[in-house]
Scaffold this active site. Sequence first.
Site, PDB file in Angstrom:
ATOM      1  CE1 TYR A 111      11.385   4.896   6.802  1.00 38.94           C
ATOM      2  CE2 TYR A 111      11.165   3.187   5.135  1.00 38.94           C
ATOM      3  CZ  TYR A 111      10.944   3.636   6.420  1.00 38.94           C
ATOM      4  OH  TYR A 111      10.300   2.835   7.323  1.00 38.94           O
ATOM      5  CB  SER A 126      10.459  -0.512   5.201  1.00 36.74           C
ATOM      6  OG  SER A 126       9.952  -0.441   3.899  1.00 36.74           O
ATOM      7  CB  SER A 127       9.857  -4.679   1.674  1.00 35.80           C
ATOM      8  OG  SER A 127       8.759  -3.848   1.381  1.00 35.80           O
ATOM      9  CB  CYS A 128      11.438   0.702   0.480  1.00 35.82           C
ATOM     10  SG  CYS A 128      12.019   1.551   1.932  1.00 35.82           S
ATOM     11  CE  LYS A 169      13.194   2.571   9.123  1.00 33.32           C
ATOM     12  NZ  LYS A 169      13.044   2.399  10.582  1.00 33.32           N
ATOM     13  CG  HIS A 190       2.302   3.415   3.405  1.00 34.84           C
ATOM     14  ND1 HIS A 190       2.526   3.726   4.719  1.00 34.84           N
ATOM     15  CD2 HIS A 190       3.533   3.293   2.846  1.00 34.84           C
ATOM     16  CE1 HIS A 190       3.831   3.776   4.944  1.00 34.84           C
ATOM     17  NE2 HIS A 190       4.467   3.524   3.827  1.00 34.84           N
TER      18      HIS A 190
HETATM   19  O1  GFB Z   1       1.983   2.560  -0.519  1.00 34.13           O
HETATM   20  P1  GFB Z   1       2.725   3.507  -1.385  1.00 34.13           P
HETATM   21  O2  GFB Z   1       2.562   4.959  -1.093  1.00 34.13           O
HETATM   22  O3  GFB Z   1       4.275   3.233  -1.314  1.00 34.13           O
HETATM   23  O4  GFB Z   1       2.302   3.280  -2.910  1.00 34.13           O
HETATM   24  P2  GFB Z   1       5.344   2.204  -1.908  1.00 34.13           P
HETATM   25  C1  GFB Z   1       2.217   2.023  -3.503  1.00 34.13           C
HETATM   26  C2  GFB Z   1       1.685   2.131  -4.920  1.00 34.13           C
HETATM   27  O5  GFB Z   1       0.312   2.527  -4.869  1.00 34.13           O
HETATM   28  C3  GFB Z   1       2.381   3.169  -5.802  1.00 34.13           C
HETATM   29  C4  GFB Z   1       0.072   3.579  -5.787  1.00 34.13           C
HETATM   30  O6  GFB Z   1       2.499   2.630  -7.109  1.00 34.13           O
HETATM   31  C5  GFB Z   1       1.413   4.339  -5.780  1.00 34.13           C
HETATM   32  O7  GFB Z   1       1.514   5.178  -6.935  1.00 34.13           O
HETATM   33  N1  GFB Z   1      -1.103   4.375  -5.364  1.00 34.13           N
HETATM   34  C6  GFB Z   1      -2.290   4.440  -6.026  1.00 34.13           C
HETATM   35  C7  GFB Z   1      -1.201   5.161  -4.281  1.00 34.13           C
HETATM   36  N2  GFB Z   1      -3.124   5.286  -5.421  1.00 34.13           N
HETATM   37  C8  GFB Z   1      -2.481   5.761  -4.321  1.00 34.13           C
HETATM   38  C9  GFB Z   1      -2.856   6.677  -3.293  1.00 34.13           C
HETATM   39  O8  GFB Z   1      -3.943   7.227  -3.265  1.00 34.13           O
HETATM   40  N3  GFB Z   1      -1.926   6.875  -2.298  1.00 34.13           N
HETATM   41  C10 GFB Z   1      -0.705   6.255  -2.292  1.00 34.13           C
HETATM   42  N4  GFB Z   1       0.148   6.496  -1.275  1.00 34.13           N
HETATM   43  N5  GFB Z   1      -0.317   5.422  -3.290  1.00 34.13           N
HETATM   44  C11 GFB Z   1       6.583   3.050   0.176  1.00 34.13           C
HETATM   45  C12 GFB Z   1       7.955   3.645   0.398  1.00 34.13           C
HETATM   46  O9  GFB Z   1       6.605   2.690  -1.148  1.00 34.13           O
HETATM   47  O10 GFB Z   1       6.340   1.879   0.932  1.00 34.13           O
HETATM   48  C13 GFB Z   1       8.333   3.661   1.815  1.00 34.13           C
HETATM   49  O11 GFB Z   1       7.991   4.924  -0.200  1.00 34.13           O
HETATM   50  C14 GFB Z   1       8.060   2.350   2.514  1.00 34.13           C
HETATM   51  O12 GFB Z   1       9.677   3.999   1.924  1.00 34.13           O
HETATM   52  C15 GFB Z   1       6.662   1.887   2.263  1.00 34.13           C
HETATM   53  O13 GFB Z   1       8.968   1.373   2.099  1.00 34.13           O
HETATM   54  C16 GFB Z   1       6.357   0.532   2.877  1.00 34.13           C
HETATM   55  O14 GFB Z   1       5.026   0.791  -1.595  1.00 34.13           O
HETATM   56  O15 GFB Z   1       5.584   2.472  -3.373  1.00 34.13           O
END
Ligand code: GFB
Length: 319
Positions: free
Chosen positions: A137, A108-110, A141, A180
């Site tokens: 995570y 993953s890109s993280c 990876k 996500h």
């Molecule tokens: O997709 P996400 O959970 O993960 O969150 P990451 C991306 C952004 O969306 C963050 C915002 O800035 C969140 O605060 N966001 C806004 C929300 N509303 C929401 C909501 O209702 N739910 C969620 N989940 N986010 C993950 C990594 O990072 O991406 C993993 O933690 C992995 O390890 C994955 O790499 C692809 O993009 O920040």
Amino acid sequence: MDKSDKIYVAGHNGMVGSGIVRSLREKGYDNLLLRAHSELDLIDQKETFEFFNEEKPDYVALAAAKVGGIMANDTYRAQFIYENIQIQNNVIHAAYENGVDKLIFLGSSCIYPKYAPQPIKEEHLLSGKLEDTNEPYAIAKIAGIKTCENYYRQYGSNFYSVMPTNLYGPNDNFDLKTSHVLPALLRKFYEAKVEGKDEVTLWGTGKPEREFMHVDDLADAFVYLLENVDAEDVYEKGISHINIGTGKDLSINELAELIADVVDYRGEITHDLSKPDGTPKKLLDVSRLHELGWEARIPLREGIQQTLEWYEENHANSG
Ligand code: GFB
């Protein structure tokens, strides 16, 4: 590759694994080896080694992993590092011991530093500190990338890794606590529209920027690489893995507006600032992938529309 080669798709019930299975079947591969989690626990070394010893797959797509959004990563930190390292170690070593022709590991890109230069090149791996919310995570990876690379360097194994950007599509996780952002917002806006609510709350400031790719694009890229690219093509270029993305990103606020428009939600959008933002921006540099002959095709709006239809059919009424 032969259409009758035995291909093991580890994690075939997840969003990524099921996308890879669809793509392989569409392209005529009919000897897929699949095991549900309840039939084979990849965290268990003995079970995994016995499975490989009996089945002797020719190819392995390593899509089995514990995954989740920003809060899941931050909450289940021990499980994310332990389960992912365990699964990938077992599968990669079993593939080596049983002479698998090619293995591709999905990350993953993280994995990249929190403040990596943008767009992020493969060479930026291990050039700075990671984002704290997903460090366990990411470390797992990165270990997987390095395991594949060093099995190639010591044993000549045809194993390498691909790093997709943030993915979405059918079979995604729509649980609001662990998902996500894209599936979470799709569900939130859909429910607000259906229930006539006039407010949807986003986590964080909405300012972080993310790149989103439909899982069917990822699966198409994956099968293309499985058919056309070997470990030496990657490592001999001085990189340890290949980025997979669309090359375009947008802010979470822009994503929310787009989803609201697709769902036809006209209410207010607010922010819960007690939730983390995570990495400010992670746009992948996909020039290597383009040089290898593959480019993404599914536009974001179209992919969101298709995922909304899938959600309505499969989840909307099941609570
Ligand atoms: O997709 P996400 O959970 O993960 O969150 P990451 C991306 C952004 O969306 C963050 C915002 O800035 C969140 O605060 N966001 C806004 C929300 N509303 C929401 C909501 O209702 N739910 C969620 N989940 N986010 C993950 C990594 O990072 O991406 C993993 O933690 C992995 O390890 C994955 O790499 C692809 O993009 O920040």
